[in-house]
Design an enzyme around this catalytic site. Structure first.
Site, short mmCIF file in Angstrom:
data_model
loop_
_atom_site.label_atom_id
_atom_site.label_comp_id
_atom_site.label_asym_id
_atom_site.label_seq_id
_atom_site.Cartn_x
_atom_site.Cartn_y
_atom_site.Cartn_z
N ASP A 9 0.87 -1.19 0.00
CA ASP A 9 0.00 0.00 0.00
C ASP A 9 0.91 1.24 0.00
OD1 ASP A 9 -3.06 0.82 1.68
OD2 ASP A 9 -1.55 2.25 1.01
N ASP A 108 -3.53 2.49 -5.34
CA ASP A 108 -2.35 2.44 -4.47
C ASP A 108 -2.23 1.15 -3.66
OD1 ASP A 108 -4.30 2.88 -2.49
OD2 ASP A 108 -2.90 4.01 -1.27
N GLU A 109 -2.84 0.07 -4.14
CA GLU A 109 -2.79 -1.19 -3.40
C GLU A 109 -2.67 -2.39 -4.33
OE1 GLU A 109 -6.22 -1.67 -0.87
OE2 GLU A 109 -5.86 0.28 0.01
N1 DCP Z 1 -8.62 9.05 -1.78
C1 DCP Z 1 -9.58 10.00 -2.14
N2 DCP Z 1 -10.64 10.28 -1.31
C2 DCP Z 1 -10.79 9.63 -0.14
C3 DCP Z 1 -9.83 8.64 0.26
C4 DCP Z 1 -8.76 8.37 -0.60
O1 DCP Z 1 -9.46 10.60 -3.20
N3 DCP Z 1 -11.83 9.90 0.68
C5 DCP Z 1 -7.48 8.80 -2.66
C6 DCP Z 1 -6.29 9.62 -2.24
C7 DCP Z 1 -5.31 8.63 -1.68
C8 DCP Z 1 -5.67 7.33 -2.39
O2 DCP Z 1 -7.06 7.44 -2.70
O3 DCP Z 1 -3.96 9.06 -1.88
C9 DCP Z 1 -5.41 6.12 -1.54
O4 DCP Z 1 -6.19 6.15 -0.37
P1 DCP Z 1 -5.72 5.56 1.04
O5 DCP Z 1 -6.91 5.42 1.89
O6 DCP Z 1 -4.88 4.37 0.83
O7 DCP Z 1 -4.88 6.73 1.69
P2 DCP Z 1 -3.46 7.30 1.43
O8 DCP Z 1 -2.64 6.50 0.50
O9 DCP Z 1 -3.64 8.71 1.04
O10 DCP Z 1 -2.86 7.26 2.88
P3 DCP Z 1 -2.22 6.05 3.71
O11 DCP Z 1 -0.79 6.43 3.93
O12 DCP Z 1 -2.99 6.03 4.98
O13 DCP Z 1 -2.37 4.79 2.92
CA CA Z 2 -2.15 4.29 0.74
CA CA Z 3 -4.98 2.33 0.21
#
Ligand code: DCP
Ligand code: CA
Ligand code: CA
EC number: 2.7.7.7
Length: 351
Positions: A9, A108-109
């Site tokens: 991730d 991202d996964e």
């Molecule tokens: N995303 C979005 N709106 C949301 C949640 C997420 O557009 N309500 C998008 C932005 C993130 C991507 O999806 O960069 C991946 O979501 P994640 O929940 O995996 O969160 P992040 O990668 O941003 O953070 P983490 O470090 O917790 O994985």
């Molecule tokens: Ca992430």
């Molecule tokens: Ca994620």
């Protein structure tokens, strides 16, 4: 036989890409915003870096609220989905070199199954560390990794490893790990279901084994009950299911940063050979991808009827020249991506 599954991730993904492209903002809270366009500040936070999270700016928060908190100290950037997609494709291509069994779960996964290529669980953990290092060395992106005997636990561990960590639980430790694992940590158990299960006396995943089956099915339904029961019982083994892969990319690191096409072309050729070897048919779309010296990614694409390998090289060189003409920077890595692949017919198609 246990599976060896690696879950990857990417950390605060959209905001991290923005940081890498513009290192000066790294010391500040960074907020990636989706502007709805209704008014200047209407919209929501897509994601934010850890400094922004520390002051309370999180995914999904309405922008006016985020701006109130981050005023004067945070950097607010508009979402650039195409760029993140390009980076994601690049990272997924790096991961896919380690296993054909790759399930890209979101931008991202990803899960990969390395059961066949690893001789034991320790080997799987070393492979996971290698992948993590390679992603960082080639793109600068930090990721969190979980390694275990099934997809669900690999994801649990990946979540626990955030940010920039790696956690593993192998066949000899899994029983003990399950005993201490709270039900709310399991993928698919949200706040509401987690609370209902807690109310029914289920605090840990292993509590599901001795709980009243009919009572639980009443609360969460049969499918979810079976899912949780299998995890608790360590019999969960849902396979990594590769989605039909729409494109195949291969990249080569150049011996030096350069814009000399004579140096670059042999690497383009290698990338083409390798991508065509991997692809299940001929593409109708070909992209030349250049990772520049500052590691931003540029690409140019060509669309036409089924492109064979010889024509691919000609087209790729044309696209490379376009990039060189339109951009002043040196190139660090070069790659090709094949898209819209029409499958070759195989004997299987006839039976
Ligand atoms: N995303 C979005 N709106 C949301 C949640 C997420 O557009 N309500 C998008 C932005 C993130 C991507 O999806 O960069 C991946 O979501 P994640 O929940 O995996 O969160 P992040 O990668 O941003 O953070 P983490 O470090 O917790 O994985
Ligand atoms: Ca992430
Ligand atoms: Ca994620």
């Amino acid at each position: 036989m246990p599976q060896f599954i690696i879950f990857i991730d990417f950390d605060y993904f959209f905001a991290q890409v923005e940081e890498i492209l513009n290192p000066e903002i790294r010391e500040k809270p960074v907020v990636v915003c989706v502007y709805s366009g209704r008014t200047e500040t209407s919209g929501a936070v897509a994601t934010s870096n850890y400094l922004a999270r520390k002051i309370g700016i999180k995914s999904g928060m309405p922008l006016p609220q985020a701006m109130k908190i981050g005023k004067d100290r945070a950097v607010f950037l508009p979402i650039r989905k195409d760029i993140y997609k390009e980076w994601s494709d690049h990272i997924m291509d790096i991961i896919s070199e380690y296993s054909d069994k790759i399930e890209i779960a979101s931008i991202d996964e990803a899960y990969i199954d390395v059961t066949d290529s690893c001789k034991d669980f320790n080997d799987a953990v070393n492979t996971a560390q290698k992948i993590k290092d390679e992603i960082y060395n080639k793109t600068g992106v930090r990721v969190s990794v979980g390694v275990s005997v099934n997809k669900a636990i690999a994801k649990v561990l990946g979540d626990m490893a955030k940010p920039n960590g790696i956690k593993s639980v192998g066949p000899s430790e899994i029983q003990d790990f399950l005993k201490g694992l709270e039900i709310s940590k399991i993928p698919g158990v949200g706040k509401v279901i987690g609370q209902r299960l807690n109310d029914a006396g289920i605090k840990y995943i292993t509590d599901v084994i001795n709980a009243d089956r009919d009572q639980l099915i009443n609360i969460i339904g049969t499918a979810k009950y079976n899912y949780l029961y299998d995890i608790a019982n360590n019999t969960y083994n849902k396979p990594v299911t590769p989605r039909e892969k729409k494109n195949f990319g291969r990249y080569m690191t150049l011996p030096e940063n350069t814009r000399d096409v004579n140096i670059i072309i042999p690497y383009v050729k290698k990338a083409i050979d390798s991508a065509y070897e991997k692809a299940p048919g001929l593409p109708s779309e070909l992209s030349l991808v250049a990772i520049m010296e500052d590691i931003s990614i540029l690409s140019r694409s060509y669309t036409g009827a089924r492109i064979d390998k010889n024509r691919a090289l000609e087209i790729a060189i044309g696209l490379l020249n376009r990039i060189i003409n339109e951009d002043q920077r040196n190139i660090r890595r070069v790659g090709v991506r094949l898209g819209k692949i029409t499958k070759n017919e195989t004997l299987d198609d006839f039976f």
